[in-house]
Write a protein that holds these residues in place. Structure first.
Motif, PDB file in Angstrom:
ATOM      1  N   VAL A 427       0.992  10.173   5.601  1.00  0.00           N
ATOM      2  CA  VAL A 427       2.111  10.435   4.560  1.00  0.00           C
ATOM      3  C   VAL A 427       1.996   9.210   3.693  1.00  0.00           C
ATOM      4  N   PHE A 428       2.620   9.520   2.427  1.00  0.00           N
ATOM      5  CA  PHE A 428       2.920   8.484   1.406  1.00  0.00           C
ATOM      6  C   PHE A 428       4.285   8.573   0.822  1.00  0.00           C
ATOM      7  N   SER A 429       4.813   7.519   0.591  1.00  0.00           N
ATOM      8  CA  SER A 429       6.068   7.224  -0.357  1.00  0.00           C
ATOM      9  C   SER A 429       5.822   5.839  -0.909  1.00  0.00           C
ATOM     10  N   PRO A 430       5.163   5.594  -1.859  1.00  0.00           N
ATOM     11  CA  PRO A 430       4.767   4.589  -2.450  1.00  0.00           C
ATOM     12  C   PRO A 430       5.892   3.990  -3.272  1.00  0.00           C
ATOM     13  N   PRO A 431       5.977   2.372  -3.627  1.00  0.00           N
ATOM     14  CA  PRO A 431       7.251   2.221  -4.331  1.00  0.00           C
ATOM     15  C   PRO A 431       7.448   2.728  -5.467  1.00  0.00           C
ATOM     16  N   LEU A 432       8.627   3.172  -6.006  1.00  0.00           N
ATOM     17  CA  LEU A 432       8.908   3.949  -7.376  1.00  0.00           C
ATOM     18  C   LEU A 432       8.318   3.354  -8.549  1.00  0.00           C
ATOM     19  N   ILE A 433       8.094   2.252  -8.547  1.00  0.00           N
ATOM     20  CA  ILE A 433       7.638   1.491  -9.730  1.00  0.00           C
ATOM     21  C   ILE A 433       6.346   1.670  -9.894  1.00  0.00           C
ATOM     22  N   ILE A 434       5.592   2.597  -8.976  1.00  0.00           N
ATOM     23  CA  ILE A 434       4.126   2.870  -9.124  1.00  0.00           C
ATOM     24  C   ILE A 434       3.468   3.331 -10.344  1.00  0.00           C
TER      25      ILE A 434
END
Length: 459
Positions: A427-434
């Motif tokens: 699963v992935f939920s990277p920082p929103l600034i990506i």
């Protein structure tokens, strides 16, 4: 074993020593108890932006965004300054008898962000205690209404709501139900809502009908007069980023309203920008819950804080019925002023930098790259919404699925990407600034890792 002393800690112990102390003295969440001293968790030393750096200096893209919580990314100097200033001004005061400027301002801010009449904020220590507060609020309200039997909670298989007793009890992930006790008398679980699991030949629309019927049948079987609340994540995150069929949320919410059942939306993961909005309930799924629980992205993980947001309708029923009564729910660290300052600074950064708009702008590319992974034979499904994603790999049995998930995890780690493995899922939920470029870098690594694993399996 190296003897730990105050001086040895002050003298910056080596990585090997830290691993030894960690194995010997620290019990981590979800640790395998048959080998709890035989592990070496990754020793992280620093972080910046979307990257983590381990003790050896190797840099990784933080694919899970910490634990679904790193919205603004790491290394924010202004966040550190705001936290330090509040520590020096007022580090703590009792929330039972006092209030503070940070908590009052934050409560007003959250009420303005939340949908409909959700104007009342109870601060907690995290997501689990926020869920416990929501469920206890339902119990308290129905006791005040003279309906002490109206306490059953409807939840869903694959849902995750926390680790405290009540939150754990309404969690529907079967693998989390091992040897801990949990309440069974007050909870009824609905079957899996994952469209990927629908029978061959069934349309998504018909699957939605069937899942709504599951709730109708539960209400008929249990009796609406006995059901206090329905609790649901908009997206079942720890269950594997399960996105219910279109229309499911609205139709189940309408059923709850029709039968006087409180609708609790658990937005611990989806809140504060993960889907491009402060909250997903109304903006994405068209519902106005009776309560919303949140945590994680509220402070971007810089400090612990959670909240249960309660509607005026619920507050009025608790306030004006029966004899005078105290709401005897609370925590020593409710509305902690330093955590509230971190949340306010987090919100300020998100607003100033247009991060919600950024998420909505990059989401199509993120989801396109994610779904393109279906081209690999071992990937059975690729799903998600916003900056949430999951690949589910397929193998002949559970043991093979575990091995497959572990192989992908190891390959990604070697190439500089951290993923969160959930048996056969990543699963992935990277920082929103990506950025778009970083999204490509992340999925390029994942593609190479999957290719490597397919090659190994073919040998």
């Amino acid at each position: 074993m190296t003897k730990m002393t105050p001086n040895s800690i002050a003298n910056e112990p080596s990585a090997d020593t830290l691993h030894e102390w960690d194995r010997t003295h620290q019990l981590h969440p979800w640790m395998a108890m048959d080998n709890w001293r035989g592990y070496d968790n990754m020793l992280m030393e620093s972080a910046d932006g979307i990257h983590l750096r381990d003790a050896a200096g190797k840099r990784y893209i933080d694919g899970p965004g910490g634990m679904w919580c790193s919205q603004i990314g790491y290394g924010r100097q202004e966040m550190a300054a705001a936290i330090a200033a509040q520590v020096m001004k007022l580090p703590y005061t009792s929330p039972f008898t006092n209030t503070t400027e940070p908590s009052a301002v934050l409560a007003k801010k959250i009420a303005e962000m939340a949908p409909g009449d959700l104007n009342n904020v109870f601060f907690t220590t995290g997501g689990s205690t926020a869920v416990d507060t929501a469920l206890r609020t339902m119990q308290y309200m129905n006791n005040r209404r003279g309906q002490p039997q109206k306490k059953m909670i409807i939840a869903r298989e694959k849902g995750y709501h926390g680790s405290t007793y009540l939150a754990h009890s309404v969690t529907g992930k079967e693998r989390d139900k091992s040897h801990f006790d949990f309440e069974t008398r007050l909870v009824h679980f609905l079957p899996d809502v994952n469209p990927y699991r629908r029978p061959a030949g069934m349309s998504v629309a018909n699957w939605c009908d069937a899942k709504v019927t599951d709730l109708k049948n539960a209400i008929a079987e249990i009796g609406a007069e006995n059901i206090g609340a329905f609790i649901a994540e908009p997206i079942l995150s720890s269950g594997g980023v399960i996105v219910p069929a279109p229309g499911y949320h609205k139709r189940t919410w309408e059923l709850c309203r029709e039968h006087d059942i409180l609708y609790i939306s658990d937005e611990v993961v989806t809140g504060f920008g993960r889907l491009g909005h402060w909250f997903a309930s109304e903006e994405v799924f068209g519902i106005q819950p009776d309560m919303i629980t949140c945590a994680k992205g509220l402070t971007s993980g810089y400090l612990p804080l959670g909240a249960c947001i309660i509607s005026n309708r619920v507050m009025e029923q608790m306030s004006h019925l029966g004899t005078p009564s105290s709401f005897t729910n609370g925590y020593t660290y409710s509305a902690h002023p330093v955590s509230c300052v971190a949340a306010l600074k987090n919100i300020e950064i998100i607003e100033r930098e247009g991060i919600l708009e950024h998420v909505r702008a990059v989401t199509p590319h993120f989801q396109s790259r994610l779904r393109d992974l279906m081209k690999f034979d071992i990937v059975g499904d690729a799903r998600g919404e916003g900056l949430l994603g999951c690949i589910e790999c397929q193998a002949e049995d559970l043991e093979a699925e575990r091995r497959l998930g572990s192989m992908i995890d190891d390959a990604c780690e070697e190439m500089g990407l951290i993923v969160r493995p959930l048996i056969n899922m990543a699963v992935f939920s990277p920082p929103l600034i990506i950025t778009l470029e970083q999204i490509d870098e992340m999925f390029d690594i994942l593609e190479r890792a999957i290719q490597q694993v397919e090659t190994q399996l073919a040998v």
